[in-house]
Structures are given as C-alpha cells and as structure tokens.
Design a protein around this motif. Structure first.
Motif, short mmCIF file in Angstrom:
data_model
loop_
_atom_site.label_atom_id
_atom_site.label_comp_id
_atom_site.label_asym_id
_atom_site.label_seq_id
_atom_site.Cartn_x
_atom_site.Cartn_y
_atom_site.Cartn_z
N PRO A 164 -22.75 -23.63 -9.16
CA PRO A 164 -22.19 -22.92 -10.32
C PRO A 164 -21.18 -21.85 -9.92
CG PRO A 164 -24.51 -22.39 -10.05
CD PRO A 164 -24.20 -23.50 -9.09
N PRO A 202 -22.66 -16.51 -13.21
CA PRO A 202 -22.58 -17.96 -13.45
C PRO A 202 -23.93 -18.49 -13.91
CG PRO A 202 -21.61 -17.40 -11.34
CD PRO A 202 -22.30 -16.16 -11.86
N ARG A 225 -17.84 -22.27 -16.87
CA ARG A 225 -18.87 -21.23 -16.87
C ARG A 225 -19.11 -20.70 -18.28
NH1 ARG A 225 -16.56 -17.49 -12.94
NH2 ARG A 225 -15.81 -19.23 -11.74
#
Length: 126
Positions: free
Chosen positions: A99, A121, A107
């Motif tokens: 991520p 994130p 995101r």
C-alpha cells in the motif's frame, strides 16, 4: 460500470490522438465550448456531466478480475502509441501487498471505501 477510461495527455500529435481515439463511443472534454478533437464519437462536456443531478444510488460495480481495468500506452516512439491492457487482477496483485506504493488516487479510493479517515495508506501494515 462498463466503461474504460483512457486519459489523453497534452502534446500528442494529431496522428497520435486520432490513433488513440479511433473507435471510442464517447469522449469527455473540459473545454468551455464543449468541443473535442479526434475521430468519431459523441462528445460529452465535463461541466454538463458534473451538473447532472445525483440520484443518491451507489454505482453497481460489475467488473470481474479478468476484465481490463486500464490501458497503459507507450511513448509512441514509432509514431503511434501502443496499448498494454492491465486487468483488475493484475492491479490487485501488484498493489495489495504494497500500500505504500499505491498512487494517491488509489489510496484515497481505498480510504473512502473503508470508511477510514486516517491519512496513512490503507490497509495499515501490522
């Protein structure tokens, strides 16, 4: 949703634009006069789309893992850009484990879909 979106960056030649837009059914433009360059297809003005009344319903997502999620184009060094299709499954495999590498838009979508207001994130690593 049934739509494929391809951004057309500024600076392409008329030939490159024509190549990318051939066969498109609709084009969205942000030009104040509502016009758009390119081959055939219905032109939709962004201002008109944004002014449309919200029906309050959530979009129904019907994409499958094997469906094309996006088209990535080469720089067009041979004169016309060439597309490489990326599926939803490929995007998930590339981003799910990392991520911290997600583009900002992804995101934000992940945060919005999770209900999280965190600036970190999502999902958070443990």
């Amino acid at each position: 949703m049934g739509a494929r979106v391809v951004g057309v960056r500024p600076g392409l030649t008329a030939r490159q634009r024509h190549h990318l837009l051939t066969g498109t059914a609709f084009r969205v433009t942000d030009r104040p006069d509502g016009t758009a360059d390119g081959p055939h297809g219905t032109v939709l003005a962004l201002a008109g789309l944004l002014a449309a009344e919200d029906d309050g319903g959530r979009p129904r997502i019907s994409a499958r893992p094997q469906d094309v999620a996006r088209l990535l184009h080469t720089s067009g060094s041979t004169g016309v850009p060439k597309a490489c299709a990326q599926t939803y499954a490929a995007m998930t495999a590339a981003w799910a484990a990392h991520p911290d590498r997600w583009p900002p838009a992804i995101r934000e979508l992940a945060r919005a879909s999770s209900g999280s207001s965190s600036s970190a994130p999502w999902p958070a690593r443990s």
